[in-house]
Design a protein around this motif. Sequence first.
Motif, mmCIF file in Angstrom:
data_model
loop_
_atom_site.group_PDB
_atom_site.id
_atom_site.type_symbol
_atom_site.label_atom_id
_atom_site.label_comp_id
_atom_site.label_asym_id
_atom_site.label_seq_id
_atom_site.Cartn_x
_atom_site.Cartn_y
_atom_site.Cartn_z
ATOM 1 N N UNK A 58 8.577 19.312 38.710
ATOM 2 C CA UNK A 58 9.859 19.701 39.299
ATOM 3 C C UNK A 58 9.695 21.006 40.057
ATOM 4 N N UNK A 59 10.195 21.036 41.292
ATOM 5 C CA UNK A 59 10.042 22.218 42.144
ATOM 6 C C UNK A 59 11.386 22.572 42.775
ATOM 7 N N UNK A 60 11.492 23.812 43.243
ATOM 8 C CA UNK A 60 12.716 24.318 43.850
ATOM 9 C C UNK A 60 12.524 24.477 45.352
ATOM 10 N N UNK A 61 13.482 24.001 46.123
ATOM 11 C CA UNK A 61 13.399 24.094 47.586
ATOM 12 C C UNK A 61 13.501 25.558 48.004
ATOM 13 N N UNK A 62 12.547 26.051 48.782
ATOM 14 C CA UNK A 62 12.581 27.435 49.247
ATOM 15 C C UNK A 62 13.422 27.570 50.513
ATOM 16 N N UNK A 63 13.515 28.778 51.042
ATOM 17 C CA UNK A 63 14.134 28.983 52.352
ATOM 18 C C UNK A 63 13.322 28.232 53.394
ATOM 19 N N UNK A 64 14.015 27.552 54.297
ATOM 20 C CA UNK A 64 13.356 26.706 55.289
ATOM 21 C C UNK A 64 13.685 27.182 56.702
ATOM 22 N N UNK A 65 12.830 26.852 57.674
ATOM 23 C CA UNK A 65 13.134 27.235 59.059
ATOM 24 C C UNK A 65 14.319 26.451 59.611
ATOM 25 N N UNK A 66 14.834 26.912 60.737
ATOM 26 C CA UNK A 66 15.912 26.198 61.424
ATOM 27 C C UNK A 66 15.318 25.006 62.165
ATOM 28 N N UNK A 81 16.599 21.411 43.266
ATOM 29 C CA UNK A 81 15.359 21.014 42.597
ATOM 30 C C UNK A 81 15.125 19.522 42.770
ATOM 31 N N UNK A 82 13.866 19.181 42.998
ATOM 32 C CA UNK A 82 13.420 17.801 43.119
ATOM 33 C C UNK A 82 12.061 17.689 42.452
ATOM 34 N N UNK A 83 11.627 16.464 42.223
ATOM 35 C CA UNK A 83 10.244 16.260 41.792
ATOM 36 C C UNK A 83 9.352 16.234 43.029
ATOM 37 N N UNK A 171 13.184 1.619 51.959
ATOM 38 C CA UNK A 171 14.266 2.527 51.604
ATOM 39 C C UNK A 171 13.957 3.183 50.262
ATOM 40 N N UNK A 172 14.608 4.300 50.022
ATOM 41 C CA UNK A 172 14.499 4.979 48.738
ATOM 42 C C UNK A 172 15.677 5.927 48.626
ATOM 43 N N UNK A 173 15.881 6.491 47.466
ATOM 44 C CA UNK A 173 16.888 7.537 47.298
ATOM 45 C C UNK A 173 16.309 8.590 46.368
ATOM 46 N N UNK A 174 16.643 9.830 46.635
ATOM 47 C CA UNK A 174 16.194 10.937 45.797
ATOM 48 C C UNK A 174 17.427 11.718 45.347
ATOM 49 N N UNK A 175 17.346 12.298 44.162
ATOM 50 C CA UNK A 175 18.498 12.993 43.582
ATOM 51 C C UNK A 175 18.102 14.402 43.192
ATOM 52 N N UNK A 176 18.791 15.370 43.767
ATOM 53 C CA UNK A 176 18.531 16.772 43.441
ATOM 54 C C UNK A 176 19.064 17.095 42.051
ATOM 55 N N UNK A 177 18.594 18.212 41.510
ATOM 56 C CA UNK A 177 19.061 18.645 40.192
ATOM 57 C C UNK A 177 20.554 18.906 40.147
ATOM 58 N N UNK A 178 21.161 19.211 41.316
ATOM 59 C CA UNK A 178 22.609 19.442 41.347
ATOM 60 C C UNK A 178 23.403 18.160 41.519
ATOM 61 N N UNK A 179 22.704 17.007 41.515
ATOM 62 C CA UNK A 179 23.373 15.711 41.618
ATOM 63 C C UNK A 179 23.478 15.154 43.019
ATOM 64 N N UNK A 180 23.061 15.915 44.019
ATOM 65 C CA UNK A 180 23.098 15.436 45.398
ATOM 66 C C UNK A 180 22.125 14.271 45.576
ATOM 67 N N UNK A 181 22.633 13.160 46.105
ATOM 68 C CA UNK A 181 21.804 11.980 46.353
ATOM 69 C C UNK A 181 21.527 11.872 47.850
ATOM 70 N N UNK A 182 20.273 11.696 48.189
ATOM 71 C CA UNK A 182 19.872 11.534 49.583
ATOM 72 C C UNK A 182 19.275 10.147 49.756
#
Length: 219
Positions: A58-66, A81-83, A171-182
Motif C-alpha cells: 500500500x502506497x500514498x499518492x504524492x504531489x503530482x505535476x500539472x 492510498x492504493x496498492x 476494464x478494471x476498477x481501483x479503489x482508494x483508501x478513502x473509498x474513491x472508485x476509479x
Amino acid sequence: ATASTNQPGISAACYLALDDASLAPLAAREADKPLPIASITKMATALVILARHNPNETVTIPALPAYGPDDEVVGLKPGQTYSIEELLSALLVNSGNDAADALAIIDAGSQSAFVARMNQTVAHWGIANAHFSNPSGLSDTDNYASPRALAQMGQLLLHNATARKLVAMQTDSITAGDGTVVQLKTTNALLQTGQFSGIKTGYTVAAGQCFIGLTAVSG
C-alpha cells in the motif's frame, strides 16, 4: 537475425514480429532503429516497479505535476492510498500518466531519479537502443526504443504474472483508501477482437501510433 522474405502488409516504419516461445524472428523492418515510443514507455516503468515492490504494498499518492486537458490521467489525488497493483493497473490498462508519475516518485523520490533507475535497469538487462527521459512517455525528447528493445522488454513483462494479467484486461476498477472508485478502460482496442492478449499502446504526435502486442497466429 534476418527477417522473413515473406513480409506482411504492414505500413509501420519499423517493426519486429517474434515467435513467443522460440523468439525466432517472423518478420522485421529496421528492427534495431530507435524511435519515440510514447506511452509504451510505461512498460519499462512497470518492469522497474515490479522488480522493486510487492504488488500488495500500500502506497500514498504524492504531489503530482500539472497535466494538460488532452493528457491521459485517471485522476489520482495526493494523499490517497492504493496498492502497487492498482497503480500498475492504472498504468497499463488505462495508460494513466499520473499513475506513471506517482509510481516513479513513490519508488525513487523524484521523476528524474526514477528515470536514472529505468536506464540503469535496461542497461543491466543488456537491452540496447533504448533510453528514457520520463516515466510516462508523455514527452518524446530523448525518449526512445527500437522494436527489438521493446520485444525484449515485452518478454520480461509477460514473465511476471501480475503484469501478464493486467495487459490483457479490457476494464478494471481501483479503489482508494478513502473509498474513491476509479473505473479503468484499456487503450488497446485490439483486445476486443479476442485475438490479442496484450500488451501496450502509445500515441503522441511525434511518435505516431505505437503498439506492442501478443497474439496467437493460426496456420
